[in-house]
Design a protein around this motif. Structure first.
Motif, PDB file in Angstrom:
ATOM      1  N   SER A 122       0.825  -1.213   0.000  1.00  0.00           N
ATOM      2  CA  SER A 122       0.000   0.000   0.000  1.00  0.00           C
ATOM      3  C   SER A 122       0.857   1.261   0.000  1.00  0.00           C
ATOM      4  O   SER A 122       1.949   1.303   0.583  1.00  0.00           O
ATOM      5  N   GLU A 123       0.316   2.299  -0.634  1.00  0.00           N
ATOM      6  CA  GLU A 123       0.904   3.643  -0.578  1.00  0.00           C
ATOM      7  C   GLU A 123      -0.157   4.602  -0.067  1.00  0.00           C
ATOM      8  O   GLU A 123      -1.317   4.527  -0.469  1.00  0.00           O
ATOM      9  N   TYR A 124       0.263   5.469   0.825  1.00  0.00           N
ATOM     10  CA  TYR A 124      -0.617   6.542   1.297  1.00  0.00           C
ATOM     11  C   TYR A 124      -0.026   7.860   0.816  1.00  0.00           C
ATOM     12  O   TYR A 124       1.105   8.214   1.159  1.00  0.00           O
ATOM     13  N   ALA A 125      -0.767   8.577  -0.007  1.00  0.00           N
ATOM     14  CA  ALA A 125      -0.308   9.862  -0.541  1.00  0.00           C
ATOM     15  C   ALA A 125      -1.211  10.967  -0.009  1.00  0.00           C
ATOM     16  O   ALA A 125      -2.432  10.826  -0.010  1.00  0.00           O
ATOM     17  N   TYR A 126      -0.615  12.042   0.466  1.00  0.00           N
ATOM     18  CA  TYR A 126      -1.405  13.143   0.998  1.00  0.00           C
ATOM     19  C   TYR A 126      -0.793  14.474   0.580  1.00  0.00           C
ATOM     20  O   TYR A 126       0.415  14.576   0.337  1.00  0.00           O
ATOM     21  N   MET A 127      -1.644  15.496   0.499  1.00  0.00           N
ATOM     22  CA  MET A 127      -1.180  16.822   0.092  1.00  0.00           C
ATOM     23  C   MET A 127      -0.357  17.461   1.206  1.00  0.00           C
ATOM     24  O   MET A 127      -0.595  17.235   2.394  1.00  0.00           O
ATOM     25  N   ILE A 128       0.583  18.286   0.825  1.00  0.00           N
ATOM     26  CA  ILE A 128       1.529  18.872   1.762  1.00  0.00           C
ATOM     27  C   ILE A 128       0.855  19.769   2.798  1.00  0.00           C
ATOM     28  O   ILE A 128       1.348  19.926   3.914  1.00  0.00           O
ATOM     29  N   ASP A 129      -0.291  20.349   2.452  1.00  0.00           N
ATOM     30  CA  ASP A 129      -0.968  21.245   3.389  1.00  0.00           C
ATOM     31  C   ASP A 129      -2.046  20.535   4.203  1.00  0.00           C
ATOM     32  O   ASP A 129      -2.936  21.172   4.768  1.00  0.00           O
ATOM     33  N   SER A 130      -1.948  19.209   4.288  1.00  0.00           N
ATOM     34  CA  SER A 130      -2.924  18.439   5.055  1.00  0.00           C
ATOM     35  C   SER A 130      -2.832  18.753   6.547  1.00  0.00           C
ATOM     36  O   SER A 130      -1.761  19.071   7.078  1.00  0.00           O
ATOM     37  N   HIS A 131      -3.961  18.622   7.205  1.00  0.00           N
ATOM     38  CA  HIS A 131      -4.022  18.747   8.666  1.00  0.00           C
ATOM     39  C   HIS A 131      -3.285  17.568   9.302  1.00  0.00           C
ATOM     40  O   HIS A 131      -3.153  16.496   8.711  1.00  0.00           O
ATOM     41  N   ASN A 132      -2.798  17.761  10.525  1.00  0.00           N
ATOM     42  CA  ASN A 132      -2.145  16.678  11.252  1.00  0.00           C
ATOM     43  C   ASN A 132      -2.967  15.392  11.257  1.00  0.00           C
ATOM     44  O   ASN A 132      -2.429  14.286  11.243  1.00  0.00           O
ATOM     45  N   SER A 133      -4.288  15.547  11.311  1.00  0.00           N
ATOM     46  CA  SER A 133      -5.167  14.378  11.390  1.00  0.00           C
ATOM     47  C   SER A 133      -5.071  13.517  10.144  1.00  0.00           C
ATOM     48  O   SER A 133      -5.176  12.286  10.221  1.00  0.00           O
ATOM     49  N   GLY A 438       2.951  21.115   7.209  1.00  0.00           N
ATOM     50  CA  GLY A 438       3.496  21.132   5.856  1.00  0.00           C
ATOM     51  C   GLY A 438       3.291  22.470   5.171  1.00  0.00           C
ATOM     52  O   GLY A 438       4.186  22.990   4.501  1.00  0.00           O
ATOM     53  N   ALA A 439       2.103  23.051   5.352  1.00  0.00           N
ATOM     54  CA  ALA A 439       1.825  24.352   4.743  1.00  0.00           C
ATOM     55  C   ALA A 439       2.698  25.434   5.365  1.00  0.00           C
ATOM     56  O   ALA A 439       3.264  26.282   4.653  1.00  0.00           O
ATOM     57  N   SER A 440       2.822  25.422   6.675  1.00  0.00           N
ATOM     58  CA  SER A 440       3.628  26.461   7.332  1.00  0.00           C
ATOM     59  C   SER A 440       5.085  26.355   6.904  1.00  0.00           C
ATOM     60  O   SER A 440       5.746  27.368   6.647  1.00  0.00           O
ATOM     61  N   GLN A 441       5.613  25.133   6.794  1.00  0.00           N
ATOM     62  CA  GLN A 441       6.997  24.966   6.358  1.00  0.00           C
ATOM     63  C   GLN A 441       7.171  25.397   4.909  1.00  0.00           C
ATOM     64  O   GLN A 441       8.181  26.021   4.551  1.00  0.00           O
TER      65      GLN A 441
END
Length: 454
Positions: A122-133, A438-441
């Motif tokens: 499995s791969e889990y891909a998420y956007m860089i500005d995702s919430h911690n959750s 991710g968004a803040s960085q």
């Protein structure tokens, strides 16, 4: 500019001239008129009519435990009405989607992470500005030996300069080291998950969902060449991608259509939409996706037809969504959701909420950009890019302003200092990174390695 001049210049403000009456009837009893509330991204304010309708219902109805399953159960009938109302807000019905009520968005993500059939491939891909959750789901992927990828926006999302560069491709910010290891050959189907916020908590960026979600949705039925999202494992006969959208912030000012974007999972918190009740969220699941979830992880009250305390060889789960709902749901709390959505449907409408909040944000941002010190030093730095190139490529912003303030020497003022000064003036606002690291960085220029070593 006085209020009447402002209204004349911004006709979209004020819910067709009813805002003063709304405030008087809905907020004046429990919210001081001299206080300015600017933390609607944290939670919106509940209204008097919500409280009156809900507590009147509790005073006048006898609501039994839904597990009692009486044919004339008022609780069951009202809850089903509430479920259908919620799904109608999402432009769908229980024919296509089901709901598990949770404590909040975070709890919904945690629940999904335990139900999703992550595996070694499995791969889990998420956007860089995702919430911690959303980011936290990767812990389950790692436990199962899978991999994860972080998808970033085109660099122009962070670039204040107007340029006509035509490369608006999504980028891979980094991958886990397990993505770099040799693939395991297998003909057995496996499942991957892509997650994105519909609107992020950091600066309200709303990505072009047709470009971001569309390829995954289309890949259910069709083989797509040159897949536009830079994931590691592309959709195939064996590799099945499912989609998760975090609507927690988005739904506070805009509706989300599951007919237009028939994703597999949606997570949300109801207090973000209408303030009351807290402690109640939802995991909305596409009915077609229920069959791949791991219901065998646990069973509890209400989720099984038959079990024996002595014999563990036979467990008969209930059908459909009921196999995943353990224990008595908070039925009296759930019923209050109906009154919250009635306020939006009958008094406000998502269209007017969006117009009202957006005009306030645009006006406020434009006025703040004019503020300078006597030496010409600007006061405000905004963490967003609002130009025609952004809008033409399908991006937009919800009603959030994220900014830093300079002192007269061009140095940043502490956000905690700003918060204290605001509090001294009865202004409630939020400071920090808003659980979106991710968004803040990305906006603050934090450099990350291309690949992570786990």
């Amino acid at each position: 500019m006085d209020k009447q001049e402002f209204i004349a210049a911004h006709p979209e403000y004020g819910y067709n001239g009813t805002i003063d009456e709304l405030y008087k009837n809905e907020f004046s009893n429990h919210y001081p008129s001299d206080r300015i509330y600017l933390d609607h991204a944290g939670t919106t304010l509940y209204t008097q009519s919500q409280l009156d309708a809900h507590f009147n219902q509790l005073r006048t109805l006898t609501l039994n435990n839904p597990h009692s399953e009486q044919e004339d159960s008022k609780s069951l009938l009202l809850i089903q009405e509430c479920i259908e109302l919620i799904l109608s807000i999402f432009d769908t019905s229980s024919r296509y989607y089901s709901i598990i009520f949770t404590l909040n968005t975070t709890h919904a993500c945690q629940l999904l992470s335990s139900l999703f059939p992550f595996s070694l491939k499995s791969e889990y891909a998420y956007m860089i500005d995702s919430h911690n959750s959303l980011i936290g789901i990767r812990q389950q992927v790692k436990l199962k030996g899978g991999s994860f990828s972080i998808i970033d926006y085109p660099s122009k999302i962070y670039n204040q300069e107007n340029n006509s560069d035509k490369d608006w491709s999504f980028r891979c910010a980094c991958r886990s080291s397990s993505c770099l290891s040799s693939d395991i050959e297998s003909n057995v189907p496996y499942y991957c998950l892509f997650a994105t916020p519909a609107e992020n908590n950091f600066n309200g960026l709303r990505p072009p969902l047709d470009k971001l979600l569309g390829p995954f949705i289309n890949a259910r039925e069709n083989q797509i060449e040159n897949f536009p999202i830079p994931i590691h494992r592309y959709p195939s006969k064996e590799c099945h991608w499912l989609t998760l959208v975090d609507c927690a912030k988005y739904l506070s000012t805009k509706s989300f259509s599951l007919s237009l974007y028939p994703v597999d999972f949606v997570v949300l918190s109801f207090y973000k939409i209408f303030g009351y009740p807290t402690g109640l969220g939802a995991l909305i699941i596409r009915n077609e996706s229920l069959k791949i979830l791991n219901k065998e992880n646990y069973f509890g009250g209400g989720s099984v037809e038959y079990i024996s305390p002595y014999d563990d060889s036979r467990v008969e789960y209930k059908s459909g969504i009921n196999a995943f709902i353990h224990g008595t749901i908070p039925f009296t709390t759930i019923l209050s959701i109906y009154d919250g959505f009635q306020l939006i449907i009958n008094k406000l409408s998502y269209k007017h909420i969006s117009l009202h909040t957006q005009c306030l944000i645009d006006y406020c941002r434009n006025e703040m950009l004019k503020l300078t010190y006597s030496n010409g030093q600007i006061l405000c730095l905004f963490y967003d890019v609002r130009n025609n190139f952004i809008y033409e490529n399908g991006y937009s912003y919800g009603p959030i302003l994220n900014f830093n303030l300079y002192n007269i020497h061009g140095q940043f003022l502490s956000c905690r200092l700003i918060q204290r000064i605001a509090a001294d003036h009865n202004i409630i606002l939020r400071v920090g990174t808003f659980c979106a690291p991710g968004a803040s960085q990305a906006y603050l220029g934090k450099i990350v390695k291309i690949y992570l070593t786990l």
